[in-house]
Enzyme design. Structure first.
Site, PDB file in Angstrom:
ATOM      1  N   GLU A 161       0.882  -1.187   0.000  1.00  0.00           N
ATOM      2  CA  GLU A 161       0.000   0.000   0.000  1.00  0.00           C
ATOM      3  C   GLU A 161       0.907   1.221   0.000  1.00  0.00           C
ATOM      4  OE1 GLU A 161      -2.450   0.444   3.492  1.00  0.00           O
ATOM      5  OE2 GLU A 161      -3.669   2.026   2.629  1.00  0.00           O
ATOM      6  N   HIS A 168      -4.746  -4.472  -0.422  1.00  0.00           N
ATOM      7  CA  HIS A 168      -4.330  -3.435  -1.379  1.00  0.00           C
ATOM      8  C   HIS A 168      -3.461  -3.989  -2.522  1.00  0.00           C
ATOM      9  CE1 HIS A 168      -6.043  -0.066   0.795  1.00  0.00           C
ATOM     10  NE2 HIS A 168      -5.572  -0.604   1.897  1.00  0.00           N
TER      11      HIS A 168
HETATM   12 ZN   LIG Z   1      -6.822  -1.619   5.270  1.00  0.00          ZN
END
Ligand SMILES: [Zn+2]
Ligand SMILES: *[C@@H]1O[C@H](CO)[C@@H](O)[C@H](O)[C@H]1NC(C)=O
Ligand SMILES: *[C@@H]1O[C@H](CO)[C@@H](O)[C@H](O)[C@H]1NC(C)=O
Ligand SMILES: *[C@@H]1O[C@H](CO)[C@@H](O)[C@H](O)[C@H]1NC(C)=O
Ligand SMILES: *[C@@H]1O[C@H](CO)[C@@H](O)[C@H](O)[C@H]1NC(C)=O
Length: 511
Positions: free
Chosen positions: A350, A375
């Site tokens: 992320e 992510h």
């Molecule tokens: Zn999260």
């Protein structure tokens, strides 16, 4: 142009066509595009007759809403910050269809940040609630008498503050500002850097957390959250939670298992009223900035809870801003040791950086056997990791709006989800912390992904496959998964019938 000139131009074009374009060029062109359509998420789905009608309706509205932007990109909402167009979303016909579409499961959300701030404000009307406003920060505590706990200013009953403010409506909207990053007439969030936005985000988190640590408030919070997700056509949720200790009015504290029981009991009560809701599982989390000792404690806790309440515990994850937290490699010994007993659902990649430890967390998430990756934003930059993800069938939990608000991407046309969809990776859409940006539980995320990220040609098959993926890649046991598929299919048929009959009504009312 006179007719002769026009005639000549046409002839010229024809001769040019004939001379320069090989016989089967358009066939080959079609074949390449078809191959891409077939590879993409949803490309292998076959729509039945009714679904095809719904798809035509959906695509008619999609083109109507998107076409003007191709020539006037300055009006394209999705290349702007989510906050700038959030309140217009519900006017979109495409959105109205997506809102009523069954979504299956939501697999990536954080427990304290799931509920809309308007409902949180209502929770502040509960009796015995004290507030401490200090330093642009707000903490709550429920107590019979003035709390005997640190406060940089002083503790006061919220009901008294509301009354003495003279303007309860203004007071409440001020309160609401502490519960969400989204502010009506707020500042331009477009160019706020990632660390600054995370600091504000963490403030929101600590304020809400202090409100829902009180056992009765937490029960209400969870009931309201279930209501909202159910209304958004979500039938099953996997929640990431640090399992904070709840307390009672007399100050007595419960252990962590107690909160798991609260989740179980409140959800069971909800299912009694809504039998087609499948349930909830928890992914136990620990903050990635903490020590190895703390994380080991959390792993031990997860192991213990899983043994005692196996249907409630899906696995384990580390949370918090990845760029500034510890890399997964710091925890390698303890994570490796636990990986055969505990399923991992690790946040990884992320980040907008390349080559940093946050970026390379992707490697460790894969090697540690993470069942899904939270992510995986940085994954497109790693071809070998991408093929590993494909080979091991590791689902990517993509949260587009979160990535905009938390400042990873500013124009969602550039979001890597576009590539993941094109490659046919196992993608699920989720919303991360919808309450923290005043979003709908997951419909806004589907809408932005469909209109802003996916191809102009992406249609109902993409939406349906994303919903199906959320069931396939859930942590549900086989039997419950089968039930969720049944519930989904039934709701899907109803959805298809409803969209068609609404459109018919619209047609007849127009003519
Ligand atoms: Zn999260
Ligand atoms: C087009 O023609 C080329 C050369 O004759 C042939 O190799 C190719 O397979 C043809 N492509 C299609 C799609 O028919
Ligand atoms: C985009 O935003 C404008 C106003 O900012 C609004 O009128 C329009 O309906 C929005 N379009 C979509 C597709 O949300
Ligand atoms: C949950 O429900 C069970 C069975 O009704 C009950 O024994 C238990 O005390 C409840 N726990 C919580 C935390 O509400
Ligand atoms: C975790 O569990 C292991 C094995 O049971 C034990 O040796 C260790 O002391 C525990 N650590 C913590 C921090 O709870």
């Amino acid at each position: 142009m006179n007719t002769l000139a026009a005639y000549t131009t046409v002839c010229l074009l024809i001769t040019l066509d004939a001379r320069l374009i090989p016989d089967n060029y358009s066939k080959e062109r079609r074949a390449l595009l078809d191959e891409e359509t077939f590879t993409a998420v949803g490309g292998k789905l076959h729509l039945n007759e009714d679904e095809t009608i719904v798809n035509d309706i959906l695509m008619k509205w999609k083109m109507k809403e998107l076409n003007p932007s191709y020539t006037n990109p300055q009006h394209f909402n999705f290349s702007k910050h989510y906050f700038s167009y959030k309140n217009d979303i519900e006017n979109s016909k495409v959105y109205q269809i997506i809102r009523r579409m069954p979504k299956g499961a939501v697999l990536h959300v954080h427990s304290s940040l799931m509920l809309h701030p308007d409902v949180l404000v209502k929770l502040t009307y509960e009796k015995h609630l004290y507030a401490c406003f200090a330093d642009d920060d707000l903490r709550f505590y429920f107590s019979e008498a003035t709390p005997d706990r640190p406060c940089l200013s002083k503790w006061a009953l919220v009901s008294d503050l509301r009354k003495s403010s003279g303007d309860p409506v203004a007071f409440d909207s001020q309160l609401k500002n502490y519960f969400t990053l989204y502010k009506e007439d707020g500042e331009d969030y477009n160019f706020v850097d990632i660390n600054t936005v995370w600091q504000r985000f963490n403030k929101v988190y600590y304020t809400i957390k202090s409100l829902i640590a009180y056992r009765p408030a937490r029960e209400k919070y969870w009931t309201e959250t279930l209501k909202q997700f159910y209304k958004d056509n979500v039938m099953y949720i996997e929640v990431r939670t640090g399992l904070q200790d709840l307390y009672e009015l007399d100050g007595s504290r419960h252990d962590k298992k107690y909160l798991v029981e609260v989740y179980k009991n409140v959800t069971a009560k909800f299912i009694k009223k809504h039998p087609d809701f499948i349930g909830v599982k928890l992914i136990v989390t620990k903050h990635r900035a903490l020590s190895i000792e703390h994380v080991l404690e959390a792993l031990n806790l997860t192991r213990r809870l899983k043994a005692e309440m196996p249907d409630m515990i899906a696995g384990f994850d580390l949370v918090g801003q990845e760029d500034i937290g510890r890399p997964l490699t710091d925890f390698l010994p303890i994570l490796s040791e636990a990986k055969d007993e505990i399923n991992f659902y690790l946040h990884a990649g992320e980040t907008a950086w390349l080559g940093t430890s946050a970026d390379e967390n992707l490697v460790d998430a894969i090697l540690l056997g993470s069942k899904r990756i939270g992510h995986g934003y940085a994954l497109t930059k790693h071809p070998s990791l991408m093929s590993a993800v494909m080979k091991k069938d590791i689902a990517l939990e993509v949260n587009v709006i979160s990535n905009v608000v938390l400042s990873l991407v500013h124009d969602v046309r550039n979001h890597p989800l576009a590539s993941y969809i094109a490659l046919g990776l196992p993608v699920v859409l989720s919303s991360d912390d919808p309450g923290a940006w005043s979003a709908e539980p997951v419909s806004h995320d589907f809408f932005v992904a469909f209109m802003g990220v996916a191809s102009k040609h992406a249609d109902l098959r993409l939406l349906k496959q994303l919903a199906l993926n959320s069931i396939t890649y859930s942590a549900l046991e086989d039997e419950s998964k089968t039930r969720l598929f049944e519930v989904f299919n039934k709701r899907w048929d109803t959805f298809v019938r409803d969209v068609i009959s609404d459109e018919c009504l619209l047609d007849t009312s127009v003519s």
